[in-house]
Write an enzyme that holds these catalytic residues in place. Structure first.
Site, mmCIF file in Angstrom:
data_model
loop_
_atom_site.group_PDB
_atom_site.id
_atom_site.type_symbol
_atom_site.label_atom_id
_atom_site.label_comp_id
_atom_site.label_asym_id
_atom_site.label_seq_id
_atom_site.Cartn_x
_atom_site.Cartn_y
_atom_site.Cartn_z
ATOM 1 C CD GLU A 240 -2.286 1.215 2.938
ATOM 2 O OE1 GLU A 240 -3.376 1.790 3.074
ATOM 3 O OE2 GLU A 240 -1.696 0.639 3.870
ATOM 4 C CE LYS B 53 -7.117 2.105 3.918
ATOM 5 N NZ LYS B 53 -5.893 2.262 4.733
ATOM 6 C CB CYS C 187 -4.226 -1.155 4.813
ATOM 7 S SG CYS C 187 -3.426 -1.173 6.442
#
Length: 329
Positions: free
Chosen positions: A47, A132, A166
């Site tokens: 990430e 995200k 994540c």
């Protein structure tokens, strides 16, 4: 579907060249070359790998961190743009499916950065740009959330591939959305997180999340986590010994490959830089699905329904079919 793909996957555990997008992309290309030379057809990076993670959000107050946001913004990349072109060229040159995390500048505002995963095919095609959905905790000081338009599973030569960043890997509905589209290979992209509370073991957290998704969905998961280099420690901590000790906390990173039984296919890598390789045989997903298929026979779609809004969200919409004004008529 007599023959399902069988291939070698590579999970990269490395640190970026901190806050230097061009140098980090160059490092990524070298690692792609290394992974390809070892037979990898899928290469997964951490990430926010390009050009790094905003650790200052955890070590400074927002006022102190504001100049660092500007520094990250100036060091981030545009999608599309030359750095993406370089990554696409590397995927094409080495014939790999590539997943890599970047800091993406919003095209419409200097106040917008996205935590973005790029999914690139072996022909260099940019298959997906996943932003995200929800920045985690202190990350909200840096990143703007994405929308449902990028919750997609991509057909690739190594199988149907999905990716989350994540903490998204704890989002049950986001994970189900990918599984319900036929995901068989899941890329999980993380950062080393020694700045959480002291009793938080990031390596365990990554392993639990990855095992859960693999076991629940009966899929293979390739998890890649960044590391914290001495350069990052010097940049973030400076002379603050408390921050230095925090950033040196062990068990802050784990990378590896997990099978549809929830177990690691090979020994995960903890904290150290390196590349984890494993062979993935998607045929091994078939028999476990017969027992528990949560997107098929082991669900009750007459009781449960998930609605996903996949419309792209923009700050302004101009209708194209508005009636003409008197002057235009």
């Amino acid at each position: 579907m007599e023959n399902l793909p069988r291939f070698t996957a590579a999970a990269v555990q490395a640190s970026p060249v901190y806050l230097d997008a061009a140098a980090t992309v160059e490092k990524a290309v070298a690692l792609i070359h290394e992974a390809s030379a070892n037979g990898a057809e899928l290469v997964v990076f951490p990430e926010a790998f390009v050009p790094g993670y905003p650790y200052w959000n955890w070590t400074m107050n927002p006022v102190q961190g504001s100049p660092w946001y500007e520094r990250l913004y100036r060091s981030s990349i545009d999608v599309p743009g030359p750095h993406v072109d370089a990554l696409r060229a590397a995927a094409r040159q080495y014939g790999v499916v590539l997943v890599i995390g970047v800091n993406e500048r919003g095209p419409h505002s200097l106040g917008v950065l996205y935590n973005t995963l790029l999914i690139i095919g072996p022909d260099g095609e940019l298959l997906g740009v996943h932003r995200k959905l929800v920045p985690t905790w202190a990350e909200k000081l840096t990143w703007t959330g994405g929308d449902g338009s990028s919750l997609k599973v991509h057909p690739t030569p190594i199988g149907p591939l999905g990716a989350l960043a994540c903490g998204e890997n704890t989002n049950t509905l986001a994970r189900f959305t990918l599984l319900a589209q036929g995901e068989l290979v899941h890329a999980s992209c993380y950062i080393a997180l020694p700045v959480a509370p002291e009793d938080y073991d990031m390596a365990d957290a990554i392993a639990v999340r990855t095992a859960a998704h693999s076991f629940e969905g009966k899929v293979f998961s390739v998890v890649s986590c960044s590391t914290i280099s001495p350069e990052i420690v010097d940049t973030i901590a400076g002379d603050d010994e408390d921050v230095r000790r925090m950033l040196a906390r062990p068990r802050s990173a784990l990378s590896g490959i997990f099978g549809p039984d929830g177990r690691p296919v090979t020994e995960p890598l903890i904290d150290d830089d390196g590349i984890v390789y494993a062979e993935i045989d998607l045929a091994k997903c078939i028999q476990p699905k017969q027992m528990h298929d949560i997107v098929g026979h082991y669900n009750r779609f007459d009781i449960f329904q998930l609605h996903v809004d996949t419309r792209p969200r923009t700050p302004v919409t101009f209708p194209t079919d508005a009636p003409p004004t008197k002057e235009e008529a």
